[in-house]
Scaffold this motif. Structure first.
Motif, mmCIF file in Angstrom:
data_model
loop_
_atom_site.group_PDB
_atom_site.id
_atom_site.type_symbol
_atom_site.label_atom_id
_atom_site.label_comp_id
_atom_site.label_asym_id
_atom_site.label_seq_id
_atom_site.Cartn_x
_atom_site.Cartn_y
_atom_site.Cartn_z
ATOM 1 N N ASP A 1 0.852 -1.189 0.000
ATOM 2 C CA ASP A 1 0.000 0.000 0.000
ATOM 3 C C ASP A 1 0.887 1.238 0.000
ATOM 4 O O ASP A 1 1.613 1.483 0.965
ATOM 5 N N PRO A 2 0.873 2.040 -1.070
ATOM 6 C CA PRO A 2 1.761 3.210 -1.149
ATOM 7 C C PRO A 2 1.261 4.432 -0.388
ATOM 8 O O PRO A 2 1.971 5.430 -0.302
ATOM 9 N N ALA A 3 0.034 4.394 0.114
ATOM 10 C CA ALA A 3 -0.524 5.502 0.900
ATOM 11 C C ALA A 3 -1.141 4.895 2.156
ATOM 12 O O ALA A 3 -2.348 4.931 2.363
ATOM 13 N N ALA A 4 -0.299 4.328 2.995
ATOM 14 C CA ALA A 4 -0.736 3.375 4.012
ATOM 15 C C ALA A 4 -1.437 4.004 5.208
ATOM 16 O O ALA A 4 -2.129 3.297 5.932
ATOM 17 N N GLY A 5 -1.273 5.296 5.453
ATOM 18 C CA GLY A 5 -1.859 5.866 6.658
ATOM 19 C C GLY A 5 -1.309 5.165 7.879
ATOM 20 O O GLY A 5 -0.104 4.952 8.010
ATOM 21 N N THR A 6 -2.172 4.768 8.786
ATOM 22 C CA THR A 6 -1.739 4.026 9.971
ATOM 23 C C THR A 6 -1.775 2.524 9.753
ATOM 24 O O THR A 6 -1.660 1.756 10.700
ATOM 25 N N GLY A 7 -1.964 2.100 8.525
ATOM 26 C CA GLY A 7 -1.936 0.674 8.206
ATOM 27 C C GLY A 7 -3.278 -0.020 8.305
ATOM 28 O O GLY A 7 -3.333 -1.254 8.302
ATOM 29 N N LEU A 17 -4.078 -2.290 5.151
ATOM 30 C CA LEU A 17 -3.233 -3.478 5.141
ATOM 31 C C LEU A 17 -3.617 -4.433 6.267
ATOM 32 O O LEU A 17 -3.654 -5.652 6.083
ATOM 33 N N GLY A 18 -3.901 -3.870 7.445
ATOM 34 C CA GLY A 18 -4.261 -4.716 8.578
ATOM 35 C C GLY A 18 -5.554 -5.461 8.343
ATOM 36 O O GLY A 18 -5.654 -6.665 8.639
ATOM 37 N N ARG A 19 -6.560 -4.767 7.814
ATOM 38 C CA ARG A 19 -7.827 -5.429 7.517
ATOM 39 C C ARG A 19 -7.631 -6.520 6.468
ATOM 40 O O ARG A 19 -8.205 -7.612 6.568
ATOM 41 N N ALA A 20 -6.812 -6.212 5.458
ATOM 42 C CA ALA A 20 -6.549 -7.198 4.412
ATOM 43 C C ALA A 20 -5.849 -8.425 4.980
ATOM 44 O O ALA A 20 -6.201 -9.566 4.647
ATOM 45 N N ALA A 21 -4.868 -8.201 5.848
ATOM 46 C CA ALA A 21 -4.141 -9.323 6.437
ATOM 47 C C ALA A 21 -5.063 -10.197 7.272
ATOM 48 O O ALA A 21 -4.976 -11.435 7.231
ATOM 49 N N ARG A 26 0.383 -8.169 -5.424
ATOM 50 C CA ARG A 26 -0.892 -7.727 -4.863
ATOM 51 C C ARG A 26 -0.706 -6.333 -4.276
ATOM 52 O O ARG A 26 0.181 -6.130 -3.446
ATOM 53 N N MET A 27 -1.557 -5.404 -4.695
ATOM 54 C CA MET A 27 -1.446 -4.027 -4.209
ATOM 55 C C MET A 27 -2.827 -3.447 -3.937
ATOM 56 O O MET A 27 -3.776 -3.680 -4.698
ATOM 57 N N LEU A 28 -2.935 -2.691 -2.853
ATOM 58 C CA LEU A 28 -4.169 -2.022 -2.466
ATOM 59 C C LEU A 28 -3.846 -0.574 -2.143
ATOM 60 O O LEU A 28 -2.786 -0.279 -1.588
ATOM 61 N N ALA A 29 -4.757 0.337 -2.448
ATOM 62 C CA ALA A 29 -4.508 1.745 -2.123
ATOM 63 C C ALA A 29 -5.807 2.531 -2.091
ATOM 64 O O ALA A 29 -6.706 2.301 -2.898
ATOM 65 N N ASN A 30 -5.870 3.433 -1.139
ATOM 66 C CA ASN A 30 -6.927 4.445 -1.076
ATOM 67 C C ASN A 30 -6.235 5.794 -0.948
ATOM 68 O O ASN A 30 -6.191 6.386 0.125
ATOM 69 N N PRO A 31 -5.650 6.281 -2.047
ATOM 70 C CA PRO A 31 -4.873 7.529 -1.977
ATOM 71 C C PRO A 31 -5.769 8.721 -1.689
ATOM 72 O O PRO A 31 -6.971 8.700 -1.975
ATOM 73 N N ARG A 53 -2.182 -7.829 -9.568
ATOM 74 C CA ARG A 53 -3.531 -7.284 -9.474
ATOM 75 C C ARG A 53 -3.520 -6.150 -8.462
ATOM 76 O O ARG A 53 -2.867 -6.229 -7.415
ATOM 77 N N ILE A 54 -4.253 -5.095 -8.807
ATOM 78 C CA ILE A 54 -4.281 -3.874 -8.002
ATOM 79 C C ILE A 54 -5.720 -3.518 -7.685
ATOM 80 O O ILE A 54 -6.594 -3.605 -8.556
ATOM 81 N N GLY A 55 -5.972 -3.100 -6.465
ATOM 82 C CA GLY A 55 -7.252 -2.512 -6.091
ATOM 83 C C GLY A 55 -7.015 -1.104 -5.604
ATOM 84 O O GLY A 55 -6.252 -0.887 -4.653
ATOM 85 N N VAL A 56 -7.625 -0.118 -6.242
ATOM 86 C CA VAL A 56 -7.393 1.279 -5.870
ATOM 87 C C VAL A 56 -8.713 2.034 -5.866
ATOM 88 O O VAL A 56 -9.555 1.850 -6.754
ATOM 89 N N VAL A 57 -8.901 2.884 -4.861
ATOM 90 C CA VAL A 57 -10.108 3.693 -4.724
ATOM 91 C C VAL A 57 -9.871 5.048 -5.378
ATOM 92 O O VAL A 57 -8.825 5.678 -5.159
ATOM 93 N N THR A 58 -10.842 5.519 -6.169
ATOM 94 C CA THR A 58 -10.748 6.845 -6.779
ATOM 95 C C THR A 58 -12.102 7.547 -6.673
ATOM 96 O O THR A 58 -13.107 6.939 -6.307
ATOM 97 N N HIS A 59 -12.117 8.828 -7.017
ATOM 98 C CA HIS A 59 -13.378 9.549 -7.162
ATOM 99 C C HIS A 59 -13.786 9.548 -8.633
ATOM 100 O O HIS A 59 -13.080 9.009 -9.491
#
Length: 542
Positions: A167-173, A176-180, A237-242, A298-304
């Protein structure tokens, strides 16, 4: 449902104790530091000799220093990053350190009672309340959205495998923690990697990694767009909510320089407007993909919504979308319900990108309209007033995996929220509920369009320009010859200004309104109505 770990009233009560000593901007670091310290001691240290020992100590600062000194080196580094020593000295100088430690010692933050996802959410709420830098609440992903992303991105990971998740915009994790946790429930143990700009948020993410038995150094502090902290690594595997609306003006020179490198840099396909750099994170993720020869990614990313259709044909946003389409990288796009996120009520979307799609899905994109699938939250959190259930998540995941074409029948409840819903095939009658499109399979190239520029003389003889858009199947010269030239002999097709754009419109594919009636049928009805009206008038109509 467990009670909140720390209510808003409790947070402010703690802040009230700090008011005489610290500035308001320092409340957050102090609260975060002692929250993490309490979590550490309950997770790794014996119950005796912890924060409770500070209460009656003659020198609480010395006791705290000894407590921190007994922590593993990685934990001490996190405490240093949260500036515990500096804050503790200021609190001890006015006899406030012991009362504050006593308050936190009374909190039960043990892993047995509260899991990592609950703690991550608490950390996010604390950081967003008290930090003076950009709050990481902008990164917080609702649990059900995280579940949806994990189920789509990690569908192929089976028990016994150990994927690396980034996660390249991990915040407090939190993401990633929920995914794990969700993967662990399936027997899949993931190695977690990330990067975060905010120092305190990064410290909390490192703390979470440490408590999970992973290496804190896998969470890098720094600006991901400015310098990739995992530059030598690629991830499957990559996830992000930038963050939405991220202004990248301050680092424009560095971003433009990397864009000029083309395929050798991360931002070659195009640059979005400087007022919103969220799509730069998408490009960064593309650059982190493993090649199909090495398993693909595979990537999951949130956008507007602007990421789907914002900007004209010459914009960086359009160029990025065109790159995704022409390289067949879009697997699925999901429209989420509104009011799902704490920090924004605007429409949001989940993109699933894949550079190694199965043969049956190549050239196609699954569009899923999950906007009607929601229920009201039992309690609002900021802008978040709606949530998705696990049944909603499962329906979306199934539609995305199967590549089916389905509609939704939604029955509205008395409060406006959906009371019930079910999936129905297209063409099947929906006698009671409201029908809306749910899943569609669209050729990726259908998102491309031609932009054609026509110049002609206005009434005063001055040249004017009009821009038209056509499908990719339209031949520009043939279009101009048959549709424009016969009506204006002064018109000219400006081939030098022709371009190819890319825009994704959900409305185009999910309009389930009934087709308009044929004109002869309407005329017949009008005549019949006029005849009935004439018959009702005294003496008829002459």
């Amino acid at each position: 449902m467990t009670a909140p770990l720390l209510s808003a009233a409790a947070i402010w009560r703690i802040a009230g104790q700090l008011r005489r000593v610290l500035q308001p901007v320092e409340y957050g670091p102090a609260i975060l530091a002692f929250t993490v310290l309490r979590r550490f001691e309950q997770a790794r240290l014996p119950a005796h000799g912890g924060l409770a020992a500070l209460a009656g100590a003659a020198d609480p600062l010395k006791v705290l220093s000894g407590l921190i000194a007994r922590l593993p080196s990685a934990m001490r580094d996190i405490m240093m990053q949260l500036e515990v020593d500096r804050l503790a000295r200021r609190l001890a100088a006015v006899d406030m350190l012991a009362p504050l430690a006593t308050h936190f010692a009374a909190l039960d933050l043990s892993p047995a009672l509260y899991g990592s996802e609950a703690m991550a959410r608490l950390f996010e709420e604390l950081v967003s309340h008290f930090t003076t830098t950009q709050g990481t609440g902008t990164h917080y992903t609702p649990p059900e959205v995280a579940d949806l992303m994990v189920d789509l991105v990690c569908a192929a990971d089976t028990p016994g495998t150990r994927p690396a998740l980034y996660d390249p915009a991990a915040g407090t994790g939190a993401l990633l923690g929920r995914a794990a946790d969700r993967l662990c429930a399936r027997g899949v143990m993931a190695d977690l990697y990330g990067q975060e700009l905010n120092g305190q948020s990064c410290a909390l993410a490192r703390a979470d990694l440490l408590l999970r038995g992973q290496k804190p150094r896998q969470m890098v502090q720094g600006d991901t767009l400015l310098a990739d902290g995992h530059a030598r690594q690629r991830f499957g595997r990559m996830l992000a909510n930038p963050p939405f609306g991220l202004d990248w003006r301050a680092i424009r020179a560095a971003i433009q320089a990397e864009h000029a490198q083309g395929a050798q840099g991360r931002f070659g396909p195009g640059l979005p407007r400087v007022s919103d750099g969220s799509m730069l994170f998408m490009l960064h993720l593309l650059a982190k993909m493993r090649t199909p020869r090495h398993g693909g990614s595979r990537i999951g990313v949130v956008t507007h919504g602007a990421a789907l259709n914002g900007g004209g044909v010459e914009s960086g946003e359009s160029a990025i979308r065109r790159y995704l389409v022409e390289h067949d990288l879009i697997d699925t796009i999901i429209a989420l319900p509104q009011d799902m996120f704490i920090n924004t009520g605007i429409g949001t979307y989940v993109w699933v990108l894949d550079n190694d799609k199965p043969a049956g899905r190549r050239g196609m994109v699954s569009l899923i309209n999950a906007a009607p699938l929601w229920r009201r939250c039992s309690r609002s959190h900021g802008e978040k007033r709606r949530e998705m259930t696990q049944a909603h998540v499962a329906a979306v995941v199934q539609a995305a995996r199967d590549g089916t074409v389905m509609d939704l029948e939604v029955r509205e409840g008395p409060d406006g929220a959906p009371a019930s819903w079910c999936l129905v095939p297209p063409g099947v009658a929906v006698p009671q509920g409201q029908r809306t499109g749910f899943s569609r399979q669209v050729p990726a190239r259908a998102f491309l369009y031609r932009s054609l520029s026509v110049t002609c003389a206005d009434q005063a003889g001055a040249p004017s320009r009009t821009v038209f858009t056509t499908s990719m199947e339209t031949d520009p010269q043939d279009w101009f010859t048959h549709l424009i030239a016969p009506h204006d002999p002064t018109a000219r097709l400006d081939t030098e200004r022709a371009g190819i754009g890319c825009a994704i419109s959900f409305a185009r594919y999910f309009d389930t309104s009934e087709p308009g009636r044929a004109l002869p049928e309407i005329e017949a009805d009008l005549r019949a109505s006029m005849a009935r009206l004439a018959a009702l008038m005294p003496g008829g109509m002459s």
